[in-house]
Write a protein that holds these residues in place. Sequence first.
Motif, PDB file in Angstrom:
ATOM      1  N   GLU A   1      80.526 -58.084 -94.997  1.00 53.60           N
ATOM      2  CA  GLU A   1      80.158 -59.481 -94.827  1.00 53.60           C
ATOM      3  C   GLU A   1      79.078 -59.655 -93.546  1.00 53.60           C
ATOM      4  N   VAL A   2      79.403 -58.848 -92.456  1.00 57.02           N
ATOM      5  CA  VAL A   2      78.374 -58.799 -91.487  1.00 57.02           C
ATOM      6  C   VAL A   2      77.240 -58.364 -91.686  1.00 57.02           C
ATOM      7  N   SER A   3      77.135 -57.147 -92.543  1.00 58.67           N
ATOM      8  CA  SER A   3      76.067 -56.266 -92.767  1.00 58.67           C
ATOM      9  C   SER A   3      75.180 -57.088 -93.827  1.00 58.67           C
ATOM     10  N   ASN A   4      75.856 -57.934 -94.796  1.00 58.97           N
ATOM     11  CA  ASN A   4      74.873 -58.720 -96.027  1.00 58.97           C
ATOM     12  C   ASN A   4      74.734 -60.016 -95.734  1.00 58.97           C
ATOM     13  N   TRP A   5      75.172 -60.487 -94.554  1.00 62.04           N
ATOM     14  CA  TRP A   5      75.265 -61.973 -94.328  1.00 62.04           C
ATOM     15  C   TRP A   5      73.808 -62.502 -94.782  1.00 62.04           C
ATOM     16  N   VAL A   6      72.907 -61.833 -94.172  1.00 62.41           N
ATOM     17  CA  VAL A   6      71.620 -62.634 -94.584  1.00 62.41           C
ATOM     18  C   VAL A   6      71.229 -62.753 -96.012  1.00 62.41           C
ATOM     19  N   PHE A   7      71.957 -61.820 -96.934  1.00 63.54           N
ATOM     20  CA  PHE A   7      71.584 -61.931 -98.224  1.00 63.54           C
ATOM     21  C   PHE A   7      72.600 -62.893 -99.134  1.00 63.54           C
ATOM     22  N   PHE A   8      73.777 -63.374 -98.341  1.00 62.25           N
ATOM     23  CA  PHE A   8      74.804 -64.060 -98.890  1.00 62.25           C
ATOM     24  C   PHE A   8      74.210 -65.559 -99.375  1.00 62.25           C
TER      25      PHE A   8
ATOM     26  N   PRO B   1      77.008 -73.125 -87.088  1.00 61.26           N
ATOM     27  CA  PRO B   1      76.051 -71.978 -86.595  1.00 61.26           C
ATOM     28  C   PRO B   1      75.480 -71.533 -87.810  1.00 61.26           C
ATOM     29  N   ASP B   2      74.527 -70.800 -87.866  1.00 61.03           N
ATOM     30  CA  ASP B   2      73.696 -70.101 -88.935  1.00 61.03           C
ATOM     31  C   ASP B   2      74.943 -68.775 -89.544  1.00 61.03           C
ATOM     32  N   SER B   3      75.545 -68.376 -88.328  1.00 57.85           N
ATOM     33  CA  SER B   3      76.365 -67.024 -88.649  1.00 57.85           C
ATOM     34  C   SER B   3      77.495 -67.295 -87.414  1.00 57.85           C
ATOM     35  N   PRO B   4      78.678 -66.731 -88.154  1.00 53.30           N
ATOM     36  CA  PRO B   4      79.992 -66.854 -87.287  1.00 53.30           C
ATOM     37  C   PRO B   4      79.771 -65.793 -85.993  1.00 53.30           C
ATOM     38  N   CYS B   5      78.895 -64.901 -86.158  1.00 51.82           N
ATOM     39  CA  CYS B   5      78.685 -64.167 -84.757  1.00 51.82           C
ATOM     40  C   CYS B   5      78.803 -64.738 -83.536  1.00 51.82           C
ATOM     41  N   ILE B   6      79.607 -64.001 -82.729  1.00 50.43           N
ATOM     42  CA  ILE B   6      79.646 -64.561 -81.127  1.00 50.43           C
ATOM     43  C   ILE B   6      79.064 -63.420 -80.310  1.00 50.43           C
ATOM     44  N   GLY B   7      78.692 -62.288 -80.822  1.00 53.43           N
ATOM     45  CA  GLY B   7      78.066 -61.178 -79.914  1.00 53.43           C
ATOM     46  C   GLY B   7      79.010 -60.137 -79.433  1.00 53.43           C
ATOM     47  N   VAL B   8      80.238 -60.161 -80.040  1.00 50.53           N
ATOM     48  CA  VAL B   8      81.162 -59.266 -79.798  1.00 50.53           C
ATOM     49  C   VAL B   8      81.603 -58.376 -80.780  1.00 50.53           C
ATOM     50  N   CYS B   9      80.712 -57.575 -81.151  1.00 53.01           N
ATOM     51  CA  CYS B   9      80.844 -56.812 -82.651  1.00 53.01           C
ATOM     52  C   CYS B   9      81.655 -55.543 -82.438  1.00 53.01           C
ATOM     53  N   SER B  10      82.493 -55.540 -83.373  1.00 53.89           N
ATOM     54  CA  SER B  10      83.567 -54.242 -83.400  1.00 53.89           C
ATOM     55  C   SER B  10      83.474 -53.630 -84.817  1.00 53.89           C
ATOM     56  N   THR B  11      82.528 -53.847 -85.657  1.00 55.32           N
ATOM     57  CA  THR B  11      82.289 -53.493 -87.192  1.00 55.32           C
ATOM     58  C   THR B  11      82.288 -52.126 -87.063  1.00 55.32           C
ATOM     59  N   LEU B  12      81.618 -51.344 -86.067  1.00 59.16           N
ATOM     60  CA  LEU B  12      81.531 -49.780 -86.315  1.00 59.16           C
ATOM     61  C   LEU B  12      82.853 -49.072 -85.980  1.00 59.16           C
TER      62      LEU B  12
ATOM     63  N   ASP C   1      86.164 -50.927 -86.511  1.00 62.22           N
ATOM     64  CA  ASP C   1      87.108 -52.036 -87.133  1.00 62.22           C
ATOM     65  C   ASP C   1      86.672 -52.166 -88.529  1.00 62.22           C
ATOM     66  N   ASP C   2      87.712 -52.405 -89.581  1.00 61.19           N
ATOM     67  CA  ASP C   2      87.257 -53.019 -91.093  1.00 61.19           C
ATOM     68  C   ASP C   2      86.963 -54.559 -90.605  1.00 61.19           C
ATOM     69  N   VAL C   3      87.550 -55.071 -89.858  1.00 61.41           N
ATOM     70  CA  VAL C   3      87.222 -56.439 -89.508  1.00 61.41           C
ATOM     71  C   VAL C   3      86.698 -56.737 -88.090  1.00 61.41           C
ATOM     72  N   CYS C   4      85.829 -57.353 -87.793  1.00 62.42           N
ATOM     73  CA  CYS C   4      85.166 -57.651 -86.424  1.00 62.42           C
ATOM     74  C   CYS C   4      86.222 -58.487 -85.713  1.00 62.42           C
ATOM     75  N   LYS C   5      86.514 -58.004 -84.554  1.00 63.25           N
ATOM     76  CA  LYS C   5      87.243 -58.639 -83.528  1.00 63.25           C
ATOM     77  C   LYS C   5      86.821 -59.771 -82.977  1.00 63.25           C
ATOM     78  N   GLY C   6      85.315 -59.989 -83.175  1.00 64.19           N
ATOM     79  CA  GLY C   6      84.644 -61.059 -82.548  1.00 64.19           C
ATOM     80  C   GLY C   6      84.705 -62.416 -83.515  1.00 64.19           C
ATOM     81  N   CYS C   7      84.226 -62.158 -84.737  1.00 72.10           N
ATOM     82  CA  CYS C   7      83.954 -63.234 -85.656  1.00 72.10           C
ATOM     83  C   CYS C   7      85.050 -63.367 -86.815  1.00 72.10           C
ATOM     84  N   GLY C   8      85.673 -62.257 -87.177  1.00 70.32           N
ATOM     85  CA  GLY C   8      86.768 -62.263 -88.037  1.00 70.32           C
ATOM     86  C   GLY C   8      86.185 -61.683 -89.531  1.00 70.32           C
TER      87      GLY C   8
END
Length: 71
Positions: free
Chosen positions: A33-40, A8-19, A21-28
Motif C-alpha cells: 500500500e505504501v509503495s503503490n499509494w500514488v497509483f491507487f 491528508p493526501d496520505s496516511p504517512c507520518i514520516g515514521v516508515c518501517s516498511t523495509l 515490517d510487513d505493516v508500517c508502524k507509523g501509518c499502519g
Amino acid sequence: MSELHDRPDSPCIGVCSTLFDDVCKGCGRTAYEVSNWVFFTEQEKAAVWERIIREGTGMRFCDSSSTTSQT
C-alpha cells in the motif's frame, strides 16, 4: 466535498518501517500500500483509510498523552 478530501493526501507520518515490517508502524499500511499509494484510485485509498482507522495500530493513531512519561 467527499470525506476523502477532508483527510491528508496520505496516511504517512514520516515514521516508515516498511523495509523491516510487513505493516508500517507509523501509518499502519502494508508495504504494498505504501509503495503503490500514488497509483491507487480514490476508492482504493478510501478502503485503506477505513481499514487503518478501524485497526488503529499505527503510531498515527496513538494517543500522545498515553506515550508521555509521568513524573
